[in-house]
Design a protein around this motif. Sequence first.
Motif, short mmCIF file in Angstrom:
data_model
loop_
_atom_site.label_atom_id
_atom_site.label_comp_id
_atom_site.label_asym_id
_atom_site.label_seq_id
_atom_site.Cartn_x
_atom_site.Cartn_y
_atom_site.Cartn_z
N HIS A 127 1.03 -1.21 -0.04
CA HIS A 127 -0.11 0.13 0.14
C HIS A 127 0.85 1.24 -0.15
CE1 HIS A 127 -4.28 -1.07 -0.01
NE2 HIS A 127 -4.02 -1.67 1.22
N GLN A 135 1.77 2.86 -3.18
CA GLN A 135 0.45 3.65 -3.87
C GLN A 135 0.27 5.11 -3.31
OE1 GLN A 135 -2.94 1.22 -2.44
NE2 GLN A 135 -1.86 -0.74 -3.55
N ASP A 136 1.24 5.18 -2.48
CA ASP A 136 1.29 6.81 -1.99
C ASP A 136 2.51 7.15 -1.76
OD1 ASP A 136 0.12 9.04 -0.63
OD2 ASP A 136 -0.01 7.99 1.39
N SER A 147 -6.42 6.21 -4.23
CA SER A 147 -6.93 6.26 -5.89
C SER A 147 -8.60 6.28 -5.68
CB SER A 147 -6.71 4.83 -6.32
OG SER A 147 -7.49 3.81 -6.04
N GLU A 198 -7.00 -0.99 -5.04
CA GLU A 198 -5.93 -0.83 -4.06
C GLU A 198 -5.68 -2.10 -3.22
OE1 GLU A 198 -6.23 4.01 -3.14
OE2 GLU A 198 -6.91 2.43 -1.77
N HIS A 215 -4.11 -5.09 -5.64
CA HIS A 215 -2.68 -4.64 -5.64
C HIS A 215 -2.05 -5.00 -4.69
CE1 HIS A 215 0.88 -1.99 -6.17
NE2 HIS A 215 0.93 -2.35 -7.32
N ASN A 245 0.61 -0.14 -9.97
CA ASN A 245 0.82 0.85 -9.19
C ASN A 245 0.72 2.15 -9.64
OD1 ASN A 245 1.61 1.43 -6.40
ND2 ASN A 245 3.20 2.47 -7.12
N LEU A 269 -2.82 3.16 -10.38
CA LEU A 269 -3.44 3.78 -9.21
C LEU A 269 -3.18 5.26 -8.85
CD1 LEU A 269 -3.19 0.36 -7.10
CD2 LEU A 269 -5.32 1.61 -7.82
N ILE A 270 -2.14 5.48 -8.87
CA ILE A 270 -1.31 6.98 -8.79
C ILE A 270 -1.92 7.79 -9.57
CG2 ILE A 270 0.53 8.29 -8.51
CD1 ILE A 270 2.25 5.81 -7.56
N ASP A 320 -6.06 9.29 -9.12
CA ASP A 320 -6.44 9.27 -7.49
C ASP A 320 -7.93 9.56 -7.46
OD1 ASP A 320 -6.73 11.97 -8.57
OD2 ASP A 320 -4.81 12.34 -7.74
#
Length: 303
Positions: A162, A165-166, A174, A180, A183, A265, A268-269, A272
Amino acid sequence: MIRELVIALALTVLASKGIAQETSVDTAKHEGLQQLEFESTFKVLHSTGEAAHAQEEAALVNEAYQFLTAIMGEKSDFCLLVLSEKDWATHAYLPVPGMPEYYKGNLIVGAGKNSMADGYEQMLGGFPPEMTTELKAVYTNAEGEFDMQLFFDKLSIHELTHSFQDPNNSGGFSMSRWLEEVHANMGLYAFYKYQRPKELIYITSLVDFSLNNPPPQQQYNSLSDFNTHYYELSPGDYGFYQMKFTRAAQRIIDTLGVEVLKPLNDFLIKYDESWSDQLDEAAFQKRLATEVDPFIIEAMEAF
């Protein structure tokens, strides 16, 4: 317990709305903890008297970090916090003692058994013995005791995934909570499949058992339901979603390989929370199939 976790997550998300992007770790949770002498790119802090647990957790997280960064690139800034139960309320974000979590650059794990493991042991103890004989044989520790910590300890790698992802430690998400989670479970499954294959059974056995014994009532069961009703999910629904997500993650990694972790990934970014009002679920999945891989949608067909 899962209900408490979901409610706490809701409060965390609401608190993060409207706050500017941050690029540093939330160090407010660090005061009063001790730093472990550990050679790695991330700092390790721990509760008093928990240096041995911290060393063990740091070694595991560092091994997984090296594995994941080789695929997805470096996670620039994060800390590992290993907390005793008495320190949990002060230094963690969520109320479930010992349950691995990640938020704003802090990967937090418990020292010792967490309450989720205890809860699952009690729940499984209520099943007819003939239903759980094989499961209990898998989750038997070195002392010969039934120990669901053998599953829940592994979730630190889910939370580490996770963190990728941030990248700015902003606490943002996201537009797709279900993706999320898939993943994160892909990172978990891939690490144990390729780095610690003898321990993979501790993940897959509970998933198999749970999918073969679904909760008697499920109010929500679609992917769009998971996003829309995330904070309304019952403990049974939430837990069952996670088991289905893990099975989907297994299918994706087994079919596409670990290389898919990075483009997913990045996806996902890119998409958002600001995209939530621009794409519906169908349009989102179409972009996912086009920009990452159509098999990901195929793997989710069980929903």
